[in-house]
Design an enzyme around this catalytic site. Sequence first.
Site, short mmCIF file in Angstrom:
data_model
loop_
_atom_site.label_atom_id
_atom_site.label_comp_id
_atom_site.label_asym_id
_atom_site.label_seq_id
_atom_site.Cartn_x
_atom_site.Cartn_y
_atom_site.Cartn_z
N SER A 142 -53.14 56.02 10.68
CA SER A 142 -53.77 54.67 10.27
C SER A 142 -53.20 54.44 8.92
O SER A 142 -52.68 55.23 8.16
CB SER A 142 -55.13 54.56 9.98
OG SER A 142 -55.76 53.45 9.25
N TYR A 155 -62.83 58.48 5.92
CA TYR A 155 -61.97 58.08 7.00
C TYR A 155 -60.39 57.96 6.69
O TYR A 155 -59.59 58.67 7.34
CB TYR A 155 -62.36 56.72 7.29
CG TYR A 155 -61.37 56.14 8.51
CD1 TYR A 155 -61.38 56.61 9.73
CD2 TYR A 155 -60.67 54.92 8.30
CE1 TYR A 155 -60.55 55.93 10.70
CE2 TYR A 155 -60.02 54.33 9.06
CZ TYR A 155 -59.84 54.72 10.24
OH TYR A 155 -59.16 54.30 11.10
#
Length: 268
Positions: A142, A155
């Site tokens: 990501s 995350y």
Amino acid sequence: MTTSQKGIAVVTGASAGIGAIYADRLARRGYDLILVARGQKKLDEVAKRIAGSTGRKVITIAADLNDKADLARVETVLGTDPGITMLVNNAGIGAVAPLLESDIDKMEAMIELNVTALTRLTYAAVPAFVVRGGGTIINISSAVAIAPEILNGVYGATKAFVLALSLSLHKELADKNLRVQAVLPGAVATNFWNASGGSLDELPSTMVMQSDDLVDAALAGLDQGELVTIPSLPDAADWQAYEVARQKLIPNLSLSVSPARYRIAAAA
């Protein structure tokens, strides 16, 4: 049904979103597929659609990768099926809430899926690929891997792990005929946001990429030999500059003497 010359691609998180599009695109490129996700019904729907439109062989494995027994079943397939030539580590969950508003048990489950399961699947696939003479690992990381301030820090940390693992694997396996790619998407129009407790409606449309555009860009990056693909980055030179700066740091990260700024005279 013909036998694929490309071999078999294993795609995790393949019942919807990015994973389902990867499955479609890889089948159109000539891969047979093994699709992994929790829900058998959705998997079957994706498999039927892809097999019908491409003629490729599509097998499904319903597995919860946070369940050790299910994870072990997928590891066994990766390690023993001689036809597998690609692993797309796409399965993952996210979080958008800050630390003080997060549930630690949910954070632990996220680490287990985004980090532990991905690592175990990679460790199952890579030795088998080396024995077979080559293969490809695509890890979906990501943009928050390099910008963890944007969303939930745990995350971001899991995705930074995925990027770090990919960089390490690339160097370690450079002479083993293995391709490694880390894909760093920004905001993508999938169910990620609802599942993470957020909403795409909170973001300007100029920040949100459609999932099919993301996968097409990522595969173009793979074709171009990229180790790190950031599908929305306008100028590749920006990443290259970042990487040059990182490489410049490496020789000086472990030295026997501290720099002058840290050698402060003891107070009298």
